[in-house]
Design a protein around this motif. Structure first.
Motif, PDB file in Angstrom:
ATOM      1  N   GLU A   1       0.832  -1.211   0.000  1.00  0.00           N
ATOM      2  CA  GLU A   1       0.000   0.000   0.000  1.00  0.00           C
ATOM      3  C   GLU A   1       0.864   1.258   0.000  1.00  0.00           C
ATOM      4  O   GLU A   1       0.534   2.265  -0.618  1.00  0.00           O
ATOM      5  CB  GLU A   1      -0.903  -0.014   1.243  1.00  0.00           C
ATOM      6  CG  GLU A   1      -2.008   1.013   1.225  1.00  0.00           C
ATOM      7  CD  GLU A   1      -2.940   0.863   2.433  1.00  0.00           C
ATOM      8  OE1 GLU A   1      -2.805  -0.135   3.180  1.00  0.00           O
ATOM      9  OE2 GLU A   1      -3.776   1.753   2.625  1.00  0.00           O
TER      10      GLU A   1
ATOM     11  N   SER B   1       2.827   1.606  -3.755  1.00  0.00           N
ATOM     12  CA  SER B   1       2.072   2.027  -4.935  1.00  0.00           C
ATOM     13  C   SER B   1       2.153   3.537  -5.175  1.00  0.00           C
ATOM     14  O   SER B   1       2.513   3.992  -6.269  1.00  0.00           O
ATOM     15  CB  SER B   1       0.615   1.561  -4.788  1.00  0.00           C
ATOM     16  OG  SER B   1      -0.165   2.065  -5.834  1.00  0.00           O
ATOM     17  N   PRO B   2       1.879   4.390  -4.170  1.00  0.00           N
ATOM     18  CA  PRO B   2       1.992   5.842  -4.422  1.00  0.00           C
ATOM     19  C   PRO B   2       3.422   6.303  -4.689  1.00  0.00           C
ATOM     20  O   PRO B   2       3.643   7.304  -5.372  1.00  0.00           O
ATOM     21  CB  PRO B   2       1.424   6.474  -3.140  1.00  0.00           C
ATOM     22  CG  PRO B   2       1.380   5.394  -2.125  1.00  0.00           C
ATOM     23  CD  PRO B   2       1.302   4.107  -2.850  1.00  0.00           C
ATOM     24  N   ARG B   3       4.384   5.541  -4.182  1.00  0.00           N
ATOM     25  CA  ARG B   3       5.797   5.897  -4.451  1.00  0.00           C
ATOM     26  C   ARG B   3       6.105   5.680  -5.939  1.00  0.00           C
ATOM     27  O   ARG B   3       6.811   6.451  -6.566  1.00  0.00           O
ATOM     28  CB  ARG B   3       6.729   5.019  -3.605  1.00  0.00           C
ATOM     29  CG  ARG B   3       6.648   5.292  -2.111  1.00  0.00           C
ATOM     30  CD  ARG B   3       7.617   6.320  -1.692  1.00  0.00           C
ATOM     31  NE  ARG B   3       7.588   6.588  -0.246  1.00  0.00           N
ATOM     32  CZ  ARG B   3       8.263   7.568   0.315  1.00  0.00           C
ATOM     33  NH1 ARG B   3       9.015   8.343  -0.423  1.00  0.00           N
ATOM     34  NH2 ARG B   3       8.197   7.780   1.609  1.00  0.00           N
TER      35      ARG B   3
ATOM     36  N   ALA C   1       3.831   5.783  -8.313  1.00  0.00           N
ATOM     37  CA  ALA C   1       3.062   6.812  -9.035  1.00  0.00           C
ATOM     38  C   ALA C   1       3.780   8.154  -8.994  1.00  0.00           C
ATOM     39  O   ALA C   1       3.852   8.871 -10.012  1.00  0.00           O
ATOM     40  CB  ALA C   1       1.662   6.930  -8.439  1.00  0.00           C
ATOM     41  N   GLU C   2       4.355   8.499  -7.867  1.00  0.00           N
ATOM     42  CA  GLU C   2       5.057   9.789  -7.736  1.00  0.00           C
ATOM     43  C   GLU C   2       6.319   9.804  -8.592  1.00  0.00           C
ATOM     44  O   GLU C   2       6.598  10.767  -9.307  1.00  0.00           O
ATOM     45  CB  GLU C   2       5.410  10.066  -6.273  1.00  0.00           C
ATOM     46  CG  GLU C   2       6.258  11.307  -6.014  1.00  0.00           C
ATOM     47  CD  GLU C   2       5.633  12.602  -6.551  1.00  0.00           C
ATOM     48  OE1 GLU C   2       4.422  12.615  -6.829  1.00  0.00           O
ATOM     49  OE2 GLU C   2       6.392  13.584  -6.737  1.00  0.00           O
TER      50      GLU C   2
ATOM     51  N   ARG D   1       5.132  10.282 -12.077  1.00  0.00           N
ATOM     52  CA  ARG D   1       4.660  11.647 -12.348  1.00  0.00           C
ATOM     53  C   ARG D   1       5.830  12.570 -12.613  1.00  0.00           C
ATOM     54  O   ARG D   1       5.876  13.326 -13.574  1.00  0.00           O
ATOM     55  CB  ARG D   1       3.846  12.163 -11.153  1.00  0.00           C
ATOM     56  CG  ARG D   1       3.142  13.498 -11.386  1.00  0.00           C
ATOM     57  CD  ARG D   1       2.666  14.131 -10.103  1.00  0.00           C
ATOM     58  NE  ARG D   1       3.791  14.382  -9.179  1.00  0.00           N
ATOM     59  CZ  ARG D   1       4.685  15.369  -9.373  1.00  0.00           C
ATOM     60  NH1 ARG D   1       4.597  16.132 -10.455  1.00  0.00           N
ATOM     61  NH2 ARG D   1       5.673  15.560  -8.515  1.00  0.00           N
TER      62      ARG D   1
ATOM     63  N   THR E   1       2.829  -5.793  -4.262  1.00  0.00           N
ATOM     64  CA  THR E   1       2.930  -4.441  -4.834  1.00  0.00           C
ATOM     65  C   THR E   1       2.529  -4.458  -6.302  1.00  0.00           C
ATOM     66  O   THR E   1       1.774  -3.604  -6.771  1.00  0.00           O
ATOM     67  CB  THR E   1       4.361  -3.896  -4.687  1.00  0.00           C
ATOM     68  OG1 THR E   1       4.664  -3.732  -3.293  1.00  0.00           O
ATOM     69  CG2 THR E   1       4.536  -2.562  -5.395  1.00  0.00           C
TER      70      THR E   1
ATOM     71  N   GLU F   1      -4.894  -0.972  -9.417  1.00  0.00           N
ATOM     72  CA  GLU F   1      -5.102   0.482  -9.393  1.00  0.00           C
ATOM     73  C   GLU F   1      -4.872   1.130 -10.757  1.00  0.00           C
ATOM     74  O   GLU F   1      -5.017   2.334 -10.923  1.00  0.00           O
ATOM     75  CB  GLU F   1      -4.152   1.126  -8.362  1.00  0.00           C
ATOM     76  CG  GLU F   1      -4.462   0.745  -6.926  1.00  0.00           C
ATOM     77  CD  GLU F   1      -3.445   1.295  -5.929  1.00  0.00           C
ATOM     78  OE1 GLU F   1      -3.669   1.181  -4.722  1.00  0.00           O
ATOM     79  OE2 GLU F   1      -2.401   1.839  -6.395  1.00  0.00           O
TER      80      GLU F   1
ATOM     81  N   ARG G   1      -6.873   3.868 -12.370  1.00  0.00           N
ATOM     82  CA  ARG G   1      -6.901   5.233 -11.807  1.00  0.00           C
ATOM     83  C   ARG G   1      -6.014   6.180 -12.611  1.00  0.00           C
ATOM     84  O   ARG G   1      -6.070   7.395 -12.486  1.00  0.00           O
ATOM     85  CB  ARG G   1      -6.430   5.188 -10.346  1.00  0.00           C
ATOM     86  CG  ARG G   1      -7.450   4.521  -9.454  1.00  0.00           C
ATOM     87  CD  ARG G   1      -7.148   4.478  -7.987  1.00  0.00           C
ATOM     88  NE  ARG G   1      -5.921   5.060  -7.517  1.00  0.00           N
ATOM     89  CZ  ARG G   1      -5.467   4.790  -6.272  1.00  0.00           C
ATOM     90  NH1 ARG G   1      -6.121   3.955  -5.488  1.00  0.00           N
ATOM     91  NH2 ARG G   1      -4.372   5.335  -5.822  1.00  0.00           N
TER      92      ARG G   1
ATOM     93  N   ASP H   1      -2.831   6.612 -12.305  1.00  0.00           N
ATOM     94  CA  ASP H   1      -1.711   7.214 -11.539  1.00  0.00           C
ATOM     95  C   ASP H   1      -0.368   6.928 -12.209  1.00  0.00           C
ATOM     96  O   ASP H   1       0.550   7.729 -12.129  1.00  0.00           O
ATOM     97  CB  ASP H   1      -1.660   6.630 -10.113  1.00  0.00           C
ATOM     98  CG  ASP H   1      -2.923   6.965  -9.316  1.00  0.00           C
ATOM     99  OD1 ASP H   1      -3.163   6.311  -8.290  1.00  0.00           O
ATOM    100  OD2 ASP H   1      -3.661   7.861  -9.775  1.00  0.00           O
TER     101      ASP H   1
END
Ligand code: 6PG
Length: 253
Positions: free
Chosen positions: A18, A21-23, A25-26, A29, A51, A58, A61, A63
């Motif tokens: 969890e 995943s945003p790491r 995406a960042e 980006r 992961t 996801e 989304r 991302d």
């Protein structure tokens, strides 16, 4: 914790996934904003599975710009592409078969080649072809995902192997006969410390109590790099993030 290193501890393997995943995406980006593409090297072994599954779930989304993502691997075992020990096979099943990465942007290590040195050379050429304008000495991946073994190895940089000491090439062969190799005891092809350390972001995914000693030895202020290979991973101009579960962090709390 040093200035260029972040260590996060999460309850369990799902918590690590969890947080990962945003790491991803960042990093994607930032890469797309700067270079209109995202270049990632996936980790092998079993830890990244949750992961990859989460990233696939996801993907709708948006991302991660999978259509403009270049996919590499940190290492591969010299087995057929459909072998259960293949890192590429694991990543395809958990992630790549479920997200819209164009085939031409997936760059597996040709570990099925009869001669691992040929495979290593082909992979290094592919990395340079895709990532580096002509002349850049060490091309930069945007994100490298890594695991950690109980002996402190990462990718296929095992204690006592020549690949761990390689300073010029981006990709090296690890012979099955070399000391310190852990199962599966087959030839391996790996990114070298120089290739990994050129990355803009490195994220270690480490879970399980059997890794706690290695985590403590690798994160310690002082220690033997040759004994704990992941100590060699410290990018000159990049961020290192450690995503641990409680069990793997037991000896650093
Ligand atoms: C490999 C990986 C290796 C892995 C560690 C941890 O090809 O096996 O590159 O470095 O990340 O051995 O493996 P687990 O995640 O299975 O514990």
């Amino acid at each position: 914790m040093t200035a260029d290193r972040v260590v996060e501890v999460h309850a369990d393997a799902d918590g690590v996934a969890e947080a990962a995943s945003p790491r991803v995406a960042e990093a994607a980006r930032r890469a797309v904003a700067a270079r209109s593409r995202f270049a990632i090297a996936l980790a092998g072994g079993s830890t990244p599975g949750p992961t990859y599954t989460r990233l696939a779930e996801e993907s709708r989304r948006g991302d991660v710009p999978w259509e403009t993502t270049e996919v590499f691997w940190g290492d591969e075992r010299c087995v057929p592409a459909d072998h259960p020990d293949s890192n590429a096979r694991m990543a395809r099943k958990a992630l790549l078969d479920r997200v819209p990465v164009p085939d031409e942007r997936i760059h597996p290590i040709r570990a099925w080649e009869p001669d691992p040195e040929v495979a290593a050379d082909l992979y290094e050429r592919e990395i340079r072809r895709v990532l580096a304008p002509v002349g850049e000495r060490i091309p930069r991946l945007d994100l490298v995902l890594l695991g950690l073994g109980p002996d402190g190895h990462t990718a296929s940089l095992f204690p006592g192997t020549a690949a761990l000491e390689e300073e010029d090439r981006l990709v090296a062969v690890v012979r099955a006969s070399e000391p310190g190799l852990r199962p599966p005891r087959v030839e391996r092809i790996t990114l070298t410390p120089a290739a990994i350390n050129a990355a803009r972001t490195i994220v270690f995914l480490v879970t399980g109590g059997e890794k706690a000693g290695a985590v403590a030895a690798v994160l310690a202020e002082r220690g033997e790099d040759a004994t704990w290979p992941a100590r060699r991973i410290h990018p000159a101009d990049g961020e290192v993030v450690w995503l641990l579960d409680e069990a793997a962090a037991a000896e650093i709390r």
